[in-house]
Design a protein around this motif. Structure first.
Motif, short mmCIF file in Angstrom:
data_model
loop_
_atom_site.label_atom_id
_atom_site.label_comp_id
_atom_site.label_asym_id
_atom_site.label_seq_id
_atom_site.Cartn_x
_atom_site.Cartn_y
_atom_site.Cartn_z
N GLU A 162 0.83 -1.21 0.00
CA GLU A 162 0.00 0.00 0.00
C GLU A 162 0.86 1.26 0.00
O GLU A 162 1.88 1.33 0.68
N PHE A 163 0.45 2.25 -0.78
CA PHE A 163 1.11 3.57 -0.74
C PHE A 163 0.08 4.63 -1.16
O PHE A 163 -1.03 4.29 -1.61
N PHE A 215 -11.60 4.17 -12.07
CA PHE A 215 -11.41 2.80 -12.58
C PHE A 215 -11.60 1.77 -11.47
O PHE A 215 -12.01 0.64 -11.73
N HIS A 216 -11.30 2.16 -10.23
CA HIS A 216 -11.56 1.24 -9.11
C HIS A 216 -13.07 0.96 -9.00
O HIS A 216 -13.49 -0.17 -8.73
N ARG A 224 -5.78 -0.80 -7.24
CA ARG A 224 -6.95 -1.00 -6.38
C ARG A 224 -6.89 0.01 -5.23
O ARG A 224 -5.82 0.18 -4.62
N VAL A 225 -7.99 0.70 -4.98
CA VAL A 225 -8.04 1.64 -3.85
C VAL A 225 -8.28 0.82 -2.59
O VAL A 225 -9.19 -0.02 -2.55
N THR A 226 -7.46 1.07 -1.55
CA THR A 226 -7.50 0.18 -0.38
C THR A 226 -8.06 0.84 0.88
O THR A 226 -8.15 0.21 1.92
N GLY A 227 -8.40 2.12 0.79
CA GLY A 227 -8.97 2.78 1.97
C GLY A 227 -9.78 3.99 1.54
O GLY A 227 -9.87 4.28 0.35
N VAL A 276 -3.59 3.09 -2.11
CA VAL A 276 -3.77 2.10 -3.19
C VAL A 276 -2.77 0.95 -3.06
O VAL A 276 -1.76 1.07 -2.38
N VAL A 277 -3.10 -0.10 -3.79
CA VAL A 277 -2.16 -1.20 -4.01
C VAL A 277 -2.14 -1.48 -5.51
O VAL A 277 -3.19 -1.46 -6.15
#
Ligand code: HEM
Length: 414
Positions: A145-146, A268-269, A388-391, A409-410
């Motif tokens: 994740e960043f 896009f996510h 992919r958005v992770t939060g 994202v990841v």
């Protein structure tokens, strides 16, 4: 004191006259959509009598926004009346910059910089933009994740501007610093920070003054600093006007393009099928770019001021009235863009979006911004990157710049 949107009211229940879409909370919480849907349905030309920025008209449908932009002699952009945002930029905040001018001075200065965005310059910049984008993408981790905003959107936009100005590469993050301070209206109004901001803007102007002097001594070239230094209309601007126009070029290119690049990932996510279409056919990328810009709309509004009593689609407006064109809403106008909330990379009329404005002030940097986004997608696909958005995203809390502060994202390999 103003009526900002009251917490217990919803977009459906609030009396129409109390709606104030300058309320920063609807942008901070990404809940602006129903408020504008209501305005478009019931009052596409709407008057808010009381707001922190005084009374103002809201124009929220596509056709009426174009009608305002088409009459620049009546609906003025001039800084003399407060400029192009709902916040009045008067007194010490009055920035002399050509986006906030009317003719003839606007046209004279715009013509100086236009060649920097012409086909041959765009072709020249494409090579560098691609090389720098590739270099950055190669440093990104997979499966870790960043924050996409700072690592990718801010960095790539800063690099793009450095290429446009032919700015000393090692110093390029100064552009980010100046852009952040220059675009921060809250900091300009806050007594605790306004002097710090002013000092940064003086540093910026002094730095560019040295570049102007260097480029003036050399034969003219296509970069923006050289074009300005060698021109009649911009070669001998007063200090304040140099500062204003530099802020325009730095903030104008920065806060906008960076938010398209963040919005793109978020869009896009939410619509992964659209990304899959690009994975399957890279030929679809150019058509996807204007749709991404429509979907995000990095500047929510531009403002004009009536220079005489006038009428807009049956509404009488008075000399001095503030007229705010909500691009963010015009780009969701279902009568022009069916199923407007959806990202549709094959939308046939995506180019009719208003995110770049319309008419004599239409964004000069549009082609460069599109190029940067197109190249970013091409290079991501070459590396088989799906993001992919992770939060939860963190949004900018104001009604002018529409964008992201953070987007965790990841990257996964597809
Ligand atoms: C997706 C990215 C961008 C968006 C959404 C955007 C949006 C806009 C908008 C809405 C306007 C005002 C249009 C009007 O009043 O009708 C504008 C003007 C302008 N933009 Fe952009 N912009 C972007 C990228 C850039 C870039 C990369 C640059 C280059 C440094 C730039 C420089 C300018 C300038 C100089 C103006 C003033 C034009 C004039 O007044 O004639 N913009 N932009």
């Amino acid at each position: 004191m103003a009526t900002q949107l009251r917490a217990h009211d919803t977009a459906d229940t609030m009396p129409l006259r109390d709606i104030d879409v300058t309320d920063p909370t609807i942008y901070a919480t990404d809940s602006w959509r129903p408020w504008f849907a209501r305005l478009r349905a019931e009052a596409p030309i709407h008057y808010t009598a009381d707001s922190p920025f005084g009374p103002y008209w809201s124009i929220s449908n596509h056709a009426d926004i174009q009608a305002v932009e088409a009459r620049p002699d009546i609906f003025s952009s001039s800084h003399v009346f407060g400029g192009i945002t709902v916040v009045d930029m008067l007194g010490e905040y009055n920035l002399v910059q050509f986006i906030a001018m009317d003719r003839p001075r606007h046209g004279e200065q715009r013509r100086v910089i236009t060649p920097s965005f012409g086909p041959s310059e765009i072709a020249r910049m494409a090579e560098s933009v691609r090389a720098r984008t590739a270099e950055l993408l190669d440093t990104l981790p997979y499966d870790t994740e960043f924050d996409w905003v700072d690592t990718v959107s801010v960095e790539l936009t800063t690099q793009m501007l450095a290429i446009l100005f032919d700015f000393p590469w090692a110093d390029r993050r100064k552009l980010t610093l100046w852009s952040d301070w220059g675009g921060d209206i809250e900091a300009a109004l806050n007594p605790a920070t306004k002097d710090i901001r002013q000092q940064h803007l003086r540093d910026m102007t002094d730095y560019f003054d040295r570049l102007f002097a260097e480029r003036k001594a050399l034969p003219p070239s296509g970069d923006l600093v050289s074009l300005m230094a060698h021109s009649d209309a911009m070669g001998d601007m007063e200090y304040n006007e140099r500062m204003g126009n530099l802020i325009l070029l730095i903030v104008g290119g920065n806060d906008t393009t960076r938010n398209s690049m963040s919005g793109m990932v978020h869009a896009f996510h939410q619509y992964p099928g659209e990304w899959q279409k690009l994975v399957a056919d890279h030929g679809k990328i150019p058509a996807a770019v204007p749709e991404i810009i429509r979907w995000q709309t990095p500047l929510s509004h531009m403002r004009r001021t009536c220079v005489e009593d006038t009428e807009l689609n049956g509404h009488a407006m008075k000399k001095g009235d503030k007229v705010v064109m909500w691009y963010i809403s015009g780009n969701r106008d279902e009568s022009v863009f069916p199923d407007a909330e959806r990202l549709d990379i094959a939308r046939p009329n995506a180019r009719r979006h208003l995110a770049f404005g319309f008419g004599v002030h239409r964004c000069v940097g549009a082609r460069l911004a599109e190029l940067q986004i197109q190249i970013l997608i091409e290079e991501m696909l070459k590396r088989k990157m799906t993001v992919r958005v992770t939060g939860e995203p963190e949004y900018v809390a104001q009604s002018f710049v529409h964008g992201y502060k953070k987007l965790p994202v990841v990257i996964e390999r597809h």
